[in-house]
Scaffold this motif. Structure first.
Motif, PDB file in Angstrom:
ATOM      1  N   GLY A   1       1.019  -1.215  -0.108  1.00 17.75           N
ATOM      2  CA  GLY A   1      -0.431  -0.049  -0.026  1.00 17.75           C
ATOM      3  C   GLY A   1       0.417   1.161  -0.069  1.00 17.75           C
ATOM      4  O   GLY A   1       0.201   1.946  -0.109  1.00 17.75           O
ATOM      5  N   ALA A   2       1.657   1.128  -0.188  1.00 17.90           N
ATOM      6  CA  ALA A   2       2.857   1.933   0.048  1.00 17.90           C
ATOM      7  C   ALA A   2       2.916   2.766  -1.141  1.00 17.90           C
ATOM      8  O   ALA A   2       3.066   4.688  -1.106  1.00 17.90           O
ATOM      9  N   TYR A   3       2.836   2.491  -2.537  1.00 13.09           N
ATOM     10  CA  TYR A   3       3.315   2.969  -3.546  1.00 13.09           C
ATOM     11  C   TYR A   3       4.159   4.064  -3.702  1.00 13.09           C
ATOM     12  O   TYR A   3       3.968   5.314  -4.125  1.00 13.09           O
ATOM     13  N   ASP A   4       5.081   4.204  -3.114  1.00  9.45           N
ATOM     14  CA  ASP A   4       6.067   4.785  -3.652  1.00  9.45           C
ATOM     15  C   ASP A   4       7.677   5.006  -4.626  1.00  9.45           C
ATOM     16  O   ASP A   4       7.022   3.979  -4.548  1.00  9.45           O
ATOM     17  N   GLU A   5       8.398   6.007  -3.987  1.00  9.89           N
ATOM     18  CA  GLU A   5       9.067   5.510  -5.481  1.00  9.89           C
ATOM     19  C   GLU A   5      10.341   4.258  -5.491  1.00  9.89           C
ATOM     20  O   GLU A   5      10.546   3.922  -6.239  1.00  9.89           O
TER      21      GLU A   5
END
Length: 593
Positions: free
Chosen positions: A200-204
């Motif tokens: 669920g982070a959907y980060d870099e």
């Protein structure tokens, strides 16, 4: 073949219409009554028309049955053509842009009914064209040109602020040259890639991992410099784009982005799942505060003395005017329907059998080119299929589209010519170089796709008791075909395709008859030629400099930026995500100023 057929139909219709000009006195005496006729339309569909004649006039025209699809494209023709015929007392009315085959079917059915009633003279005159007027110019914050998948997503993103329930405050104008929204997206498979992050982070870090996977996946389909920044930004925006689609009713069934019926649908299951998107998104766009203008085409981009884009000149059914805008987003699709552009940018692909939206004529490329935009890519996107009417989805489409190719593909010389396990999009390129632009898939009675062929009513499916009979039926040299089958079976027995390297697990020995064959022809769908953009969909000129206030998305940028050869799910995916990205970039720049 169907493309030629369409031209012949148009020519014959034109000849029958201009052969004589009649007055009311020349009209035949029609017999009052109601007459019916059925004519073939688009994609094996048909139109059944009822015409009521009263007092030597066309009193009523009704469509009693229509099986043409997708209905998102055909509906305007079903409404407008009958009305126009009654109003002008002629079946020679203008076709509806984007629904030519459906329009022709209705017009020819009405012609048939008139002949049943006593004759067509006096009812075949052309409708006098009105002189175009110069209309009042308008101003908007963001102008989106083209209302296919990328255009609708660009307009939606620019108009909203995070969700469809929050408005950005910008004025957004969306123009479409056809009579309805959807464009080539309505004729697409509709499957689009979806990136998910289980944490669920959907980060870099997640985006970089997805990017590396995409580079590995698409490497074989890309001959130019891969636009990594663009691909990464599409990855980062995909969750938001899919959320917007879901909020408007576009339902997605799984992680591959297979679309299902939206809650506001009352339509039969379409052959092209991209229609699902239009079914849901279209009504939202029409009922939102977005200024949607159909039957409106951009003819040129407007610039100031510094070369900055400030809008576009447009034309609708009434006349011409300018739309001045802070930002312009080009979402006009490719140029499958423009032979001159194919010869210029994708030489060698002119022979492909076109199956595409009639509005897919490259007007966006032409307008951008006049501003010295950098044009990249040199191929067309296509698939193997039957003809220009049913495209890549004939009624035996499962074998064509989804088969693991357990059977050999042979050309008109009876010889194999390719690795059957390659992408269908690449085999399309191979068939373009075969005699008569034709190949055949050869199957025996044990093939898993025989039930599909047995159920087919297509003229392109053949069955024969012996291989020699099949060769004769197809017009292939039997000796060569027999040798080809023997070589195929030897490869299966040896566990290795020594000729073309086809995956042996996807090869099945050809044994006993009866034998079957289905046709393989090169079906051109769109172009893999586009404008060079930066990572946020800004259009670049031939020197690599941003053309101020000009953006592009969808098929305008897929070719050359993401792929050279088409790859599954990238057309619709690029449309949705690059459209959202272009809308976001244009919106943010407009809000900043």
């Amino acid at each position: 073949m169907k493309k030629i057929l369409l031209c012949v139909l148009l020519a014959l219709l034109s000849i029958s219409l201009v052969a004589c000009t009649t007055t009311n006195e020349d009209k035949p005496s029609l017999t009052d009554g109601t007459y019916t006729a059925t004519k073939n339309g688009f994609q094996e569909g048909y139109e059944t028309v009822s015409v009521t004649i009263q007092d030597n006039k066309i009193a009523k025209v009704l469509i009693t049955e229509s099986t043409d699809f997708p209905v998102t494209l055909t509906t305007p023709a079903l409404k407008e053509i009958p009305t126009a015929i009654v109003e002008h007392q002629t079946y020679n009315v203008d076709t509806v842009t984007g629904a030519t085959m459906t329009s022709l079917a209705i017009k020819l059915a009405v012609k048939d009914c008139l002949e049943q009633a006593g004759g067509t003279e006096g009812f075949n005159h052309a409708v006098e064209a009105k002189e175009p007027i110069v209309k009042e110019d308008i101003t908007t914050n963001i102008l989106v040109v083209g209302a296919g998948g990328s255009g609708m997503m660009a307009a939606l993103e620019a108009y909203t602020d995070g969700t469809v329930n929050s408005i950005s405050g910008l004025s957004v104008t969306l123009i479409e040259k056809a009579a309805s929204v959807g464009g080539i997206t309505s004729l697409s498979g509709g499957v689009h890639y979806v990136y998910t992050d289980e944490t669920g982070a959907y980060d870099e870090a997640w985006a970089n991992k997805c990017l590396e996977n995409e580079k590995a996946t698409l490497q074989a389909s890309m001959e130019l410099e891969f636009n990594e920044e663009l691909m990464k930004n599409e990855i980062l925006i995909n969750q938001h784009a899919n959320q917007l689609m879901n909020e408007t009713g576009v339902q997605q069934a799984d992680a591959w982005g297979h679309m299902t019926f939206a809650s506001n649908d009352d339509h039969v299951d379409p052959k092209w799942n991209g229609s699902y998107f239009t079914y849901a998104m279209g009504p939202y766009i029409e009922n939102s505060g977005i200024d949607l203008r159909v039957n409106t085409s951009a003819t040129s981009l407007l610039t100031d003395e510094t070369g900055t884009v400030i809008g576009a000149s447009v034309q609708d059914k009434e006349g011409t005017y300018n739309i001045y805008a802070d930002k312009v987003i080009l979402c006009t699709g490719g140029f499958a329907q423009n032979q001159e552009l194919i010869k210029k940018y994708a030489p060698g692909f002119e022979k492909g059998i076109v199956f595409s939206s009639g509005t897919n004529d490259g007007d966006g490329i032409i307008m951008a080119e006049k501003l010295n935009a950098q044009i990249i890519g040199n191929k067309m996107m296509g698939h193997i299929g039957a003809d220009g009417n049913v495209g890549a989805r004939p009624d035996f489409g499962a074998a064509v589209y989804y088969g693991w190719n357990m059977h050999p593909f042979v050309n008109m010389n009876g010889e194999r010519f390719t690795n059957e396990d390659k992408s269908k999009y690449q085999i399309y390129h191979d068939i373009l170089n075969q005699p008569e632009l034709t190949a055949w898939a050869i199957l025996d009675a044990d093939d898993p796709f025989v039930p599909d062929l047995e159920a087919s009513t297509s003229e392109y499916v053949h069955k024969a008791d012996t291989l020699e009979d099949l060769a004769n039926e197809l017009g292939l040299p039997f000796d060569t075909l027999q040798k080809t089958v023997q070589e195929w079976n030897e490869c299966v027995a040896n566990g290795n395709d020594a000729y073309f390297g086809t995956d042996i697990s996807h090869m099945q020995e050809l044994k006993d008859g009866p034998y079957y064959a289905y046709i393989l022809r090169p079906i051109t769908m769109t172009s893999e030629v586009g404008v060079k953009v930066d990572g946020e969909c800004r259009v670049l000129d031939v020197n690599g400099t941003v053309i101020q206030n000009l953006f592009a998305a969808g098929d305008m940028i897929m070719g050359g930026n993401i792929v050279s050869y088409y790859f599954d799910a990238r057309g619709t995916g690029t449309a949705f995500y690059s459209g959202t990205l272009a809308g976001k970039t244009a919106k943010n720049e407009s809000l900043e100023h």
